[in-house]
Design a protein around this motif. Structure first.
Motif: not given
Length: 262
Positions: A19, A50, A74, A204, A229-231, A236, A238
């Motif tokens: 992210l 985004q 990360y 998102h 993918c959800y951020r 995050e 995936q």
């Protein structure tokens, strides 16, 4: 090589996306007269878009042109990454060490414009004897029997990420991977290309289509896949599913990656 039609191996190197914290922040307001400083003008500031993906989900053959900001960190199930000077990042795949595959990789930004980012990247993975028999294995080692050999692979490549529309990014990667071993597999170079189309569907959420060709004139496999993918904030998640097509069969690789950005 193992016959993929008889045995299916999921992937060890589940590459989590990073992210980006390089999203631009609003500049502090310039001094204004009391008449100009109104609630309406403050609410008129545009919302942040985004960002596209920062690294890849499918191991070895795909990447992106973006890098972490300086001292950006990360930590995830697939990647641990650290940004250097805003132009490079250094990292490892932590779970690979558990399954007897020491590794390290790096990425260097070559070009960054408003719509185009280009980066070079390289990785070294050493598959210790028996790593191919682990519960999970990488998307390349599953083609090889490493019970009694030490195998080293060194993929080197370049990726360009281009913003076609605000909601569509294309990430193209070209890779040359060297293979070196102390056993029956001949030392050689394997060429591969990969294309990812990333759709930023909602604030998102994003969905991606993946395609690769590995080997070309010395064909090894084709890959097709899809991922989601959800951020949100620092979190995050995936998930993806990939098919690899060989001359003698096919393999499937479900991939999952979770991570946080610090």
């Amino acid at each position: 090589m193992k016959n993929p039609s008889r045995r299916v191996h999921p992937s060890l190197v589940i590459l989590g996306l990073l992210l980006s914290t390089g999203v631009s922040r609003a500049e502090p307001p310039s001094p204004q007269t009391p008449e100009a400083a109104t609630p309406a003008s403050a609410s008129a500031a545009p919302a942040e878009e985004q960002p596209p993906i920062l690294t890849s989900l499918y191991p070895l053959w795909e990447n992106t042109g973006r890098v972490l900001p300086h001292k950006g960190l990360y930590l995830g199930t697939s990647n641990a990454e650290f940004g250097l000077f805003g132009v490079a990042q250094l990292g490892v795949h932590p779970l690979s060490f558990v399954f007897r595959a020491p590794n390290i990789h790096a990425k260097l930004r070559l070009l960054a414009t408003e719509r185009l980012a280009v980066a070079a990247h390289a990785e070294v993975l050493v598959f210790l004897p028996g790593s191919g028999e682990a519960f999970t294995s990488s998307n390349y080692i599953s083609r090889l029997d490493t019970r009694d050999i030490l195998l080293t692979v060194v993929p080197v490549g370049t990726t360009a990420s281009y913003q076609v529309f605000p909601w569509l990014y294309l990430h193209g990667t070209a890779t040359v991977m060297g293979m070196f071993d102390n056993g029956p597999y001949r030392n050689r170079l394997v060429v591969g290309t990969n294309l990812v189309a990333e759709f930023l569907a909602f604030k998102h959420h994003s969905v991606r289509a993946h395609a690769s060709e590995v080997g070309f004139w010395d064909h090894d496999f084709n890959m097709l896949g899809a991922s989601y993918c959800y951020r949100r904030g620092w979190f995050e998640a995936q998930v993806g599913y990939f098919y690899r097509f060989f001359e003698d069969g096919r393999q499937t690789s479900p991939l999952l990656a979770l991570g946080i950005y610090l």
